[in-house]
Motif scaffolding. Structure first.
Motif, PDB file in Angstrom:
ATOM      1  N   SER A 697       0.856  -1.188   0.000  1.00  0.00           N
ATOM      2  CA  SER A 697       0.000   0.000   0.000  1.00  0.00           C
ATOM      3  C   SER A 697       0.888   1.232   0.000  1.00  0.00           C
ATOM      4  CB  SER A 697      -0.927   0.011   1.224  1.00  0.00           C
ATOM      5  OG  SER A 697      -0.173   0.025   2.424  1.00  0.00           O
ATOM      6  N   ALA A 698       0.361   2.340  -0.509  1.00  0.00           N
ATOM      7  CA  ALA A 698       1.134   3.578  -0.573  1.00  0.00           C
ATOM      8  C   ALA A 698       1.259   4.186   0.810  1.00  0.00           C
ATOM      9  CB  ALA A 698       0.489   4.566  -1.535  1.00  0.00           C
ATOM     10  N   ARG A 699       2.456   4.652   1.136  1.00  0.00           N
ATOM     11  CA  ARG A 699       2.694   5.377   2.390  1.00  0.00           C
ATOM     12  C   ARG A 699       3.176   6.764   2.004  1.00  0.00           C
ATOM     13  NH1 ARG A 699       3.646   3.869   7.588  1.00  0.00           N
ATOM     14  NH2 ARG A 699       2.022   2.346   7.074  1.00  0.00           N
ATOM     15  N   GLY A 700       2.220   7.665   1.874  1.00  0.00           N
ATOM     16  CA  GLY A 700       2.560   8.985   1.357  1.00  0.00           C
ATOM     17  C   GLY A 700       2.892   8.885  -0.118  1.00  0.00           C
ATOM     18  N   THR A 701       3.791   9.732  -0.569  1.00  0.00           N
ATOM     19  CA  THR A 701       4.172   9.747  -1.993  1.00  0.00           C
ATOM     20  C   THR A 701       5.566   9.197  -2.239  1.00  0.00           C
ATOM     21  OG1 THR A 701       5.000  12.009  -1.764  1.00  0.00           O
ATOM     22  CG2 THR A 701       2.698  11.737  -2.439  1.00  0.00           C
ATOM     23  N   LYS A 702       6.314   8.883  -1.149  1.00  0.00           N
ATOM     24  CA  LYS A 702       7.702   8.496  -1.328  1.00  0.00           C
ATOM     25  C   LYS A 702       8.047   7.135  -0.758  1.00  0.00           C
ATOM     26  CE  LYS A 702       9.401  13.271  -1.461  1.00  0.00           C
ATOM     27  NZ  LYS A 702      10.358  14.236  -0.890  1.00  0.00           N
ATOM     28  N   SER A 703       7.081   6.423  -0.192  1.00  0.00           N
ATOM     29  CA  SER A 703       7.365   5.122   0.408  1.00  0.00           C
ATOM     30  C   SER A 703       6.244   4.150   0.105  1.00  0.00           C
ATOM     31  CB  SER A 703       7.543   5.239   1.936  1.00  0.00           C
ATOM     32  OG  SER A 703       8.623   6.090   2.253  1.00  0.00           O
ATOM     33  N   ILE A 704       6.586   2.861   0.216  1.00  0.00           N
ATOM     34  CA  ILE A 704       5.623   1.785   0.079  1.00  0.00           C
ATOM     35  C   ILE A 704       5.631   0.962   1.364  1.00  0.00           C
ATOM     36  CG2 ILE A 704       5.029  -0.343  -1.155  1.00  0.00           C
ATOM     37  CD1 ILE A 704       4.466   2.081  -2.813  1.00  0.00           C
ATOM     38  N   ALA A 705       4.430   0.679   1.881  1.00  0.00           N
ATOM     39  CA  ALA A 705       4.305  -0.191   3.047  1.00  0.00           C
ATOM     40  C   ALA A 705       3.864  -1.575   2.576  1.00  0.00           C
ATOM     41  CB  ALA A 705       3.297   0.375   4.046  1.00  0.00           C
ATOM     42  N   ILE A 706       4.500  -2.629   3.179  1.00  0.00           N
ATOM     43  CA  ILE A 706       4.136  -4.008   2.844  1.00  0.00           C
ATOM     44  C   ILE A 706       3.685  -4.691   4.130  1.00  0.00           C
ATOM     45  CG2 ILE A 706       4.905  -6.196   1.865  1.00  0.00           C
ATOM     46  CD1 ILE A 706       7.094  -4.664   0.372  1.00  0.00           C
ATOM     47  N   GLY A 707       2.393  -5.017   4.205  1.00  0.00           N
ATOM     48  CA  GLY A 707       1.880  -5.745   5.352  1.00  0.00           C
ATOM     49  C   GLY A 707       2.122  -7.235   5.174  1.00  0.00           C
ATOM     50  N   VAL A 708       2.595  -7.901   6.231  1.00  0.00           N
ATOM     51  CA  VAL A 708       2.882  -9.335   6.183  1.00  0.00           C
ATOM     52  C   VAL A 708       2.021 -10.041   7.231  1.00  0.00           C
ATOM     53  CG1 VAL A 708       4.664 -11.117   6.337  1.00  0.00           C
ATOM     54  CG2 VAL A 708       5.261  -8.830   5.503  1.00  0.00           C
ATOM     55  N   LYS A 709       1.172 -10.963   6.775  1.00  0.00           N
ATOM     56  CA  LYS A 709       0.288 -11.700   7.673  1.00  0.00           C
ATOM     57  C   LYS A 709       0.326 -13.175   7.320  1.00  0.00           C
ATOM     58  CE  LYS A 709      -3.063  -7.974   8.458  1.00  0.00           C
ATOM     59  NZ  LYS A 709      -4.487  -7.595   8.427  1.00  0.00           N
ATOM     60  N   ASP A 710       0.222 -14.035   8.363  1.00  0.00           N
ATOM     61  CA  ASP A 710       0.078 -15.465   8.113  1.00  0.00           C
ATOM     62  C   ASP A 710      -1.016 -16.007   9.018  1.00  0.00           C
ATOM     63  OD1 ASP A 710       1.133 -16.561  10.681  1.00  0.00           O
ATOM     64  OD2 ASP A 710       3.007 -15.619  10.026  1.00  0.00           O
ATOM     65  N   ASP A 711      -1.435 -17.235   8.744  1.00  0.00           N
ATOM     66  CA  ASP A 711      -2.499 -17.846   9.547  1.00  0.00           C
ATOM     67  C   ASP A 711      -1.945 -18.866  10.539  1.00  0.00           C
ATOM     68  OD1 ASP A 711      -1.675 -19.755   7.783  1.00  0.00           O
ATOM     69  OD2 ASP A 711      -3.687 -20.316   7.074  1.00  0.00           O
ATOM     70  N   GLY A 712      -0.701 -18.608  10.998  1.00  0.00           N
ATOM     71  CA  GLY A 712      -0.077 -19.517  11.951  1.00  0.00           C
ATOM     72  C   GLY A 712      -0.513 -19.249  13.387  1.00  0.00           C
ATOM     73  N   LEU A 713       0.241 -19.853  14.321  1.00  0.00           N
ATOM     74  CA  LEU A 713      -0.126 -19.774  15.742  1.00  0.00           C
ATOM     75  C   LEU A 713       0.146 -18.412  16.349  1.00  0.00           C
ATOM     76  CD1 LEU A 713       1.266 -23.239  16.874  1.00  0.00           C
ATOM     77  CD2 LEU A 713      -1.097 -22.639  16.336  1.00  0.00           C
ATOM     78  N   GLY A 714       0.976 -17.605  15.713  1.00  0.00           N
ATOM     79  CA  GLY A 714       1.274 -16.289  16.244  1.00  0.00           C
ATOM     80  C   GLY A 714       2.359 -16.342  17.300  1.00  0.00           C
ATOM     81  N   ILE A 715       2.374 -15.359  18.198  1.00  0.00           N
ATOM     82  CA  ILE A 715       3.411 -15.213  19.239  1.00  0.00           C
ATOM     83  C   ILE A 715       2.799 -15.539  20.594  1.00  0.00           C
ATOM     84  CG2 ILE A 715       4.964 -13.601  20.379  1.00  0.00           C
ATOM     85  CD1 ILE A 715       5.112 -12.066  17.741  1.00  0.00           C
ATOM     86  N   ASP A 716       3.417 -16.455  21.322  1.00  0.00           N
ATOM     87  CA  ASP A 716       2.979 -16.787  22.677  1.00  0.00           C
ATOM     88  C   ASP A 716       3.597 -15.773  23.625  1.00  0.00           C
ATOM     89  OD1 ASP A 716       2.248 -17.802  25.084  1.00  0.00           O
ATOM     90  OD2 ASP A 716       2.975 -19.848  24.731  1.00  0.00           O
ATOM     91  N   GLU A 717       2.827 -14.763  23.988  1.00  0.00           N
ATOM     92  CA  GLU A 717       3.354 -13.666  24.796  1.00  0.00           C
ATOM     93  C   GLU A 717       3.711 -14.098  26.213  1.00  0.00           C
ATOM     94  OE1 GLU A 717       0.628 -10.432  24.553  1.00  0.00           O
ATOM     95  OE2 GLU A 717       1.023 -10.037  22.423  1.00  0.00           O
ATOM     96  N   ARG A 718       3.335 -15.331  26.599  1.00  0.00           N
ATOM     97  CA  ARG A 718       3.758 -15.837  27.918  1.00  0.00           C
ATOM     98  C   ARG A 718       5.231 -16.235  27.893  1.00  0.00           C
ATOM     99  NH1 ARG A 718      -0.621 -20.456  28.492  1.00  0.00           N
ATOM    100  NH2 ARG A 718       0.166 -20.687  26.343  1.00  0.00           N
ATOM    101  N   ARG A 719       5.717 -16.570  26.704  1.00  0.00           N
ATOM    102  CA  ARG A 719       7.101 -17.028  26.573  1.00  0.00           C
ATOM    103  C   ARG A 719       7.979 -16.038  25.814  1.00  0.00           C
ATOM    104  NH1 ARG A 719       6.587 -22.523  23.608  1.00  0.00           N
ATOM    105  NH2 ARG A 719       8.857 -22.401  23.818  1.00  0.00           N
ATOM    106  N   VAL A 720       7.339 -15.174  25.021  1.00  0.00           N
ATOM    107  CA  VAL A 720       8.109 -14.277  24.162  1.00  0.00           C
ATOM    108  C   VAL A 720       7.701 -12.835  24.440  1.00  0.00           C
ATOM    109  CG1 VAL A 720       8.634 -13.638  21.781  1.00  0.00           C
ATOM    110  CG2 VAL A 720       8.277 -16.042  22.377  1.00  0.00           C
TER     111      VAL A 720
END
Length: 775
Positions: A697-720
């Motif tokens: 997606s466009a981030r202003g006129t001079k940068s591009i943002a790339i979102g990265v998503k997966d359908d995995g288990l994610g981050i276990d905030e109890r350990r990480v």
């Protein structure tokens, strides 16, 4: 005791039936012109003399004797036309066979125009001229005085008064002299009067039995254009060959309709009249549709826009019923209806025309004010409905169905547009619909237009159905033969086209497969294109790049070994007591050496990843390994990397890039981008993801943002701790090195970019921001 009494009439009656009733000076003159028409005049001249404040109206009608003036003209509200036998009285309108007016009050229009009147008239077969003199102000001095007590002068004379422009009546006729005019008359007001007279008497230039002229006395002998001379126009002739029109006659229980388009007769039909209220009445109408071309022609010839001139005028026994047809009149309700559908209905701005009604006296009654139309009753309602349904709406069906379907038709004033196949189909649908009605008899249709097209593509089932209805209705055997021949040609065309369509579909399928193969080969050929003929130079470059990264690894290993030796030497304490301060310094030195060793190990790991990426490119090398940099669309490279290097690898989640139509043109290292992608995809694999998505997606006129998503288990905030995942050596698993995301951040920082964890509730969602150019 019972006595018989009579009404008394105030002299104020003169104002009630004069200036209070006929309030418009133009209508007042029209009333006097109507009287001349009733007297069978063949010419009427109206002379204005502003200097002497008088108007003279001259006609060559049958004239009046002194007895006529006394017993009829001076008899208030008396009208021969309302009771006379039309075969014996002089004031019959010969062309129509009926009378123009029948209320007996038109004579008081003279009072609207001036303060005094002199009336001169000579009947047939006599030399004596009767003269009537009236001072209208004498009726106004005292309203208590009775009307009949105000005297007028009646006498005879040998000559008519002097007239400058018109000739006095030769054998018979009338001269009206209106003195002390109440209005000012000049060129502008006379021009307006002439326009109104043209509309009131004959807006379409079809009357030829009476000539009406106006004249202005201004001391000059030269005629003034648009002021002096005959009144009239030729609108009907002007428009007849320029646009679509409908001609309708309702008479003797039938409605006969003929439709023309640019001079061509399209169809003629006949049907029973549904209007019982119009029995014994003849209604004739000509309505014209005004496209842009017709409006332009009208304005150029007439000097006034059609909308200002008027729309559909109504005439009763040859005389116009005002204000029907005026610019702001909507007696027929057309504008109210057009508001419901601008592209479906005709309004008063779209049409112009004339409707003539011939009827015996009192069948239709005109409102006494002379400018308020007809008195509403069953006959007037039936008349308006007949005009709408059988004239305007029928013309509307043709215009909307044929003319408005062709945008260029608005600017045509010639019929060549009717010769196209599409126009023929549209016209046929109109005529075919008429033929389907059992109540309509088709008398004529234009066979050159209403015929089967030579192009089978233009012949639809609906067209053939309309043709069949028309052929059966009119008994046209030739048209039936055309229909059968068209059906045969259509079937042949369908068969041949189906065969061609099947062949085309097979060719298209083969082409699609070939295009897909070519696209994939082109995709591989840009950054990661297949190459089975890697030459010696390429192999040397590959080995050079591998040696560079191997050197980095050796250097990192050597640095690590040096730091470990330093720590070991520092740990050997000499004999004797050890000061606390010395122990703290020793520990600080060991920590510093450990950190340097850790950094060297991380660098070695990144160089190892790069070496792996270089070696993975070996079978498909198409990058400049000497510089390790290329310039191009980074997003396109990522998409191609997914398609060529990641797709179908066992155990890896499905990777997809949505570029959103964006591009990211800049210099980058394919090896570093490969390391970045591999680390993110591998982390998703470890989280048991089945898919990972990159979305730009466009981030202003001079940068591009790339979102990265997966359908995995994610981050276990109890350990990480999410705040530490980009730190060197930090890991949430026993088998991890803590270097993957650290390497990703290092690569992006070298590109002046960044990566952040943006997922909520333990989701491992990232946002990468990369500038267009290195900053």
């Amino acid at each position: 005791m019972t006595t018989l009494e009579n009404f008394r009439i105030s002299s104020h009656l003169k104002d009630i039936i004069g200036r209070d009733l006929v309030t418009n000076e133009f209508i007042a003159i029209f009333e006097l012109v109507k009287n001349s028409f009733d007297a069978r005049a063949t010419r009427v001249d109206i002379e204005f003399d502003p200097e002497h404040r008088q108007i003279i109206i001259v006609d060559d009608g049958l004239g009046m004797s002194q007895a006529d003036m006394k017993s009829k003209w001076l008899f208030v509200a008396y009208s021969e036309k309302a009771s006379a036998d039309p075969d014996t009285y002089r004031d019959k309108i010969k062309p129509a066979g009926q009378f123009a007016g029948s209320k007996g009050i038109g004579r008081f229009a003279c009072d609207t125009l001036g303060e005094a009147l002199e009336l001169y008239s000579r009947p047939q077969k006599t030399t004596s001229i009767s003269k009537l003199e009236i001072d209208w102000t004498r009726f106004e001095s005292d309203s208590s005085k009775e009307f009949q007590d105000v005297t007028v002068k009646l006498s005879t004379t040998k000559t008519f008064p002097p007239i400058l422009n018109a000739k006095p009546p030769a054998e018979h006729g009338t001269v009206i002299v209106i003195k002390n005019t109440r209005q000012e008359w000049g060129p502008d007001s006379i021009r307006r009067l002439r326009r109104d007279l043209a509309k009131l008497i004959d807006p379409f230039g079809t009357t030829d039995h009476v000539a009406v002229s106006t004249w202005l006395v201004d001391g000059s002998t030269a005629a003034i254009e648009g002021v002096d001379g005959p009144v009239g126009n030729q609108i009907a002739e002007l428009l007849r060959e320029k646009t679509s029109r409908i001609s309708v006659v309702i008479d003797d229980g039938y409605v006969n309709t003929t439709l023309f388009d640019r001079g061509r007769r399209i169809y003629e039909i006949r049907e029973r009249s549904p209007y019982e209220e119009l029995e014994g009445i003849k209604v004739e109408g000509d309505i014209f549709f005004l496209n842009r071309a017709a409006k332009k022609t009208f304005t150029g010839r007439m000097g006034v826009r059609p909308v200002e001139f008027g729309s559909v005028f109504l005439f009763l026994n040859r005389f116009r019923i005002s204000p029907i047809g005026d610019e702001f009149d909507d007696t027929l309700g057309l504008n109210r209806r057009k508001q419901q559908g601008q592209s479906r209905y005709l309004g008063t701005r779209d049409i112009i025309g004339r409707v003539d009604v011939t009827a015996v006296p009192k069948m239709f009654r005109e409102v006494s004010s002379r400018d308020a139309g007809l008195v509403e009753d069953a006959r007037s309602r039936a008349l308006y409905e007949a005009i709408r349904r059988h004239m305007i709406f029928r013309l509307e069906r043709y215009v909307v169905g044929v003319n408005w379907q062709d945008a260029r038709d608005q600017d045509r004033d010639t019929p060549e547009g009717l010769e196209t196949d599409r126009a023929r189909v549209r016209i046929l649908s109109i005529v075919g619909a008429l033929a389907r009605s059992k109540d309509i008899e088709i008398i004529y249709y234009d066979e050159d237009i209403v015929r089967v097209s030579d192009d089978p593509d233009q012949v639809t089932d609906a067209t053939l159905k309309a043709m069949s209805d028309l052929a059966e209705s009119s008994g046209d055997a030739g048209l039936l033969h055309q229909i059968e021949d068209a059906r045969r040609r259509i079937e042949e065309l369908k068969t041949s086209r189906q065969e061609a369509r099947d062949q085309a579909e097979r060719a298209i399928e083969e082409r699609v497969r070939a295009d897909a193969m070519i696209a994939r080969l082109e995709q591989q050929a840009r950054f990661l294109g297949s190459s089975r003929d890697v030459d010696v130079e390429r192999i040397q470059l590959l080995m050079h790049q591998a040696i560079i990264h191997l050197g980095h690894i050796r250097s990192a290993v050597a640095n690590t070994a040096h730091e470990i030796r330093t720590m070991l030497q520092a740990a050997i304490v000499p004999d004797g007591a050890v000061e606390i301060d010395d122990v703290e310094d020793l520990l600080a030195s060991i920590r510093q050496s450990a950190r340097r060793a850790s950094a060297s190990i991380a660098g070695a790991a990144l160089s190892g990843d790069r070496l792996g990426a270089v070696l993975s490119f070996a079978p498909n090398i198409r990058i400049e390994l000497q510089t390790d940099k290329v310039r191009g669309d980074l997003l396109k490279f990522i998409g191609e990397y997914f398609a060529v290097r990641v797709a179908g690898v066992p155990g890896l989640p499905t990777a997809n890039l949505e570029s959103s139509g964006l591009t990211l043109e800049r210099e980058f290292s394919p090896v570093d981008i490969a390391v970045l992608i591999d680390n993110l995809v591998d982390n998703a694999r470890k989280a048991k993801a089945s898919k990972i998505e990159f979305k730009a997606s466009a981030r202003g006129t001079k940068s591009i943002a790339i979102g990265v998503k997966d359908d995995g288990l994610g981050i276990d905030e109890r350990r990480v701790d999410p705040a530490k995942i980009f730190e060197r050596g930090y890991t949430g698993t026993s088998s991890g090195t803590g270097l993957g995301l650290y390497s990703v951040r290092q690569i992006l920082q070298h590109m002046n970019g960044s990566i952040e964890l943006v997922g909520d509730n333990g989701r491992a969602d990232f946002e990468i921001v990369i500038p267009m150019e290195a900053q």
